[in-house]
Design a protein around this motif. Sequence first.
Motif, PDB file in Angstrom:
ATOM      1  N   GLN A  55      53.214  15.396  25.988  1.00 40.16           N
ATOM      2  CA  GLN A  55      53.645  14.491  26.865  1.00 40.16           C
ATOM      3  C   GLN A  55      55.101  14.805  27.772  1.00 40.16           C
ATOM      4  OE1 GLN A  55      53.748  10.770  24.603  1.00 40.16           O
ATOM      5  NE2 GLN A  55      52.437  10.048  26.005  1.00 40.16           N
ATOM      6  N   PHE A  56      55.882  15.515  26.907  1.00 42.95           N
ATOM      7  CA  PHE A  56      57.080  16.109  27.526  1.00 42.95           C
ATOM      8  C   PHE A  56      57.393  17.311  27.910  1.00 42.95           C
ATOM      9  CE2 PHE A  56      57.480  12.506  24.713  1.00 42.95           C
ATOM     10  CZ  PHE A  56      58.560  11.436  25.261  1.00 42.95           C
ATOM     11  N   ARG A  57      57.850  17.486  29.234  1.00 45.62           N
ATOM     12  CA  ARG A  57      58.082  18.962  29.789  1.00 45.62           C
ATOM     13  C   ARG A  57      59.633  19.275  30.282  1.00 45.62           C
ATOM     14  NH1 ARG A  57      57.046  19.911  35.205  1.00 45.62           N
ATOM     15  NH2 ARG A  57      55.951  17.844  35.142  1.00 45.62           N
ATOM     16  N   VAL A  58      60.081  20.323  29.994  1.00 42.65           N
ATOM     17  CA  VAL A  58      61.282  20.726  30.374  1.00 42.65           C
ATOM     18  C   VAL A  58      61.233  21.666  31.397  1.00 42.65           C
ATOM     19  CG1 VAL A  58      63.604  21.591  29.696  1.00 42.65           C
ATOM     20  CG2 VAL A  58      62.306  19.947  27.860  1.00 42.65           C
ATOM     21  N   GLU A  59      62.033  21.433  32.594  1.00 40.37           N
ATOM     22  CA  GLU A  59      62.330  22.508  33.810  1.00 40.37           C
ATOM     23  C   GLU A  59      63.579  22.994  34.005  1.00 40.37           C
ATOM     24  OE1 GLU A  59      60.335  21.298  37.297  1.00 40.37           O
ATOM     25  OE2 GLU A  59      58.452  21.116  36.247  1.00 40.37           O
ATOM     26  N   ARG A  60      63.723  24.069  34.198  1.00 35.25           N
ATOM     27  CA  ARG A  60      65.241  24.455  34.549  1.00 35.25           C
ATOM     28  C   ARG A  60      65.545  24.029  36.163  1.00 35.25           C
ATOM     29  NH1 ARG A  60      68.172  30.310  33.512  1.00 35.25           N
ATOM     30  NH2 ARG A  60      70.126  29.845  34.353  1.00 35.25           N
ATOM     31  N   TYR A  61      66.643  23.563  36.164  1.00 32.81           N
ATOM     32  CA  TYR A  61      66.982  23.104  37.658  1.00 32.81           C
ATOM     33  C   TYR A  61      66.923  24.256  38.586  1.00 32.81           C
ATOM     34  CZ  TYR A  61      69.723  21.256  41.661  1.00 32.81           C
ATOM     35  OH  TYR A  61      69.980  20.954  42.936  1.00 32.81           O
ATOM     36  N   ASN A  62      66.261  23.968  39.914  1.00 26.92           N
ATOM     37  CA  ASN A  62      66.771  24.887  40.905  1.00 26.92           C
ATOM     38  C   ASN A  62      66.873  23.966  42.224  1.00 26.92           C
ATOM     39  OD1 ASN A  62      63.939  24.567  42.402  1.00 26.92           O
ATOM     40  ND2 ASN A  62      63.224  25.468  40.570  1.00 26.92           N
ATOM     41  N   GLU A  63      67.108  24.475  43.332  1.00 25.86           N
ATOM     42  CA  GLU A  63      67.158  23.724  44.528  1.00 25.86           C
ATOM     43  C   GLU A  63      66.227  22.813  45.064  1.00 25.86           C
ATOM     44  OE1 GLU A  63      68.768  26.198  47.546  1.00 25.86           O
ATOM     45  OE2 GLU A  63      70.717  26.544  46.617  1.00 25.86           O
ATOM     46  N   THR A  64      64.940  23.041  44.592  1.00 22.85           N
ATOM     47  CA  THR A  64      63.779  22.379  44.968  1.00 22.85           C
ATOM     48  C   THR A  64      63.955  20.900  44.393  1.00 22.85           C
ATOM     49  OG1 THR A  64      62.487  22.882  43.071  1.00 22.85           O
ATOM     50  CG2 THR A  64      62.067  24.285  45.401  1.00 22.85           C
ATOM     51  N   HIS A  65      64.681  21.133  43.405  1.00 19.94           N
ATOM     52  CA  HIS A  65      64.974  19.430  42.485  1.00 19.94           C
ATOM     53  C   HIS A  65      66.041  18.587  42.993  1.00 19.94           C
ATOM     54  CE1 HIS A  65      63.070  22.229  39.208  1.00 19.94           C
ATOM     55  NE2 HIS A  65      62.281  21.359  39.218  1.00 19.94           N
TER      56      HIS A  65
END
Length: 325
Positions: free
Chosen positions: A3-13
Amino acid sequence: MNQFRVERYNETHLKAWNMFVSKAKNATFLFHRDFMDYHKDRFTDCSLLVYKNNKLIAVLPANIKDQVLYSHQGLTYGGIVLEPNTKFKIVFECFKAILKWLYAEDVLTFNIKILPAIYSIIPNDELLYLMFLMNANLYRRDLLSVINLQAPLPFSKSRLEGCKRAKKHQIIIKEEQTFDAFWNTILIPNLSKKHQAKPVHSLEEITLLKTKFPEQIRQFNAYYNGQIVAGTTVFVTDVVAHSQYISGNASKNELGSLDVLHAHLIQTVFKDKLYFDFGTSNENNGKQLNEGLQFWKEGFGARTIIQDFYSLETKNVALLDAVLL
């Protein structure tokens, strides 16, 4: 499916990040991207976003260097930023997902800078328990001097005497919209002379940040015969007023300039906040304390809270597997 997903921040966030921070239980304006990104050239950002079933449920302000993830080194405090209604199990799963992501990305160590308790009205000690579970190393502990403004202690005799001297010398307190006089006349010369150091923020940087956060970054100066003799830069959050920079010229004790300036801030300007935070008097990564500075702060009724710094190995994420019964 996890259920859990991790994303690295970029400018689209960016928009989603700022919206989340604005509603979080344990965030201040320091976590807004307009603040974090002013010094993005100094750090390799590795902030993370955690999703549950595609809904953003946590963010982590961070940077990375040499396979070590840091609670952002350009910020005073950090940790996992959460929604007000988040319960412990979700925090636990978020933390576990972050560690698994870091380990998969060959990030060996995670250094965490805990948010001092006064900056969150809603209880926020989940990370401290998780540090215990992970056998994390407490590598630094800072002592912060804080006043509970809703139950203040009386000023000491020496602070009252300083205020009397200031009144006698007709010290004038003003809030200013620029930082030039304080930075160039007081702060930079003092830091250079006493510590061979510079302010964390350059004059250009603090001026830029003021344009983005005009209500949260405020400058107060003390004047004697029309000349600046002391000042403090205050970072203002929902419940805390924090003196980010405090400095006075050589006559500050004779004039009582810093005493009357902070008495004014504590008793008038920020009296409706919950806390006034003088920050730390520590040196040498928390191992030593500037006794004179601590004495001065405690003279206003400030007393001790702590801020902890932990380091843990991401490979130890397996320690969390048998926690929930």
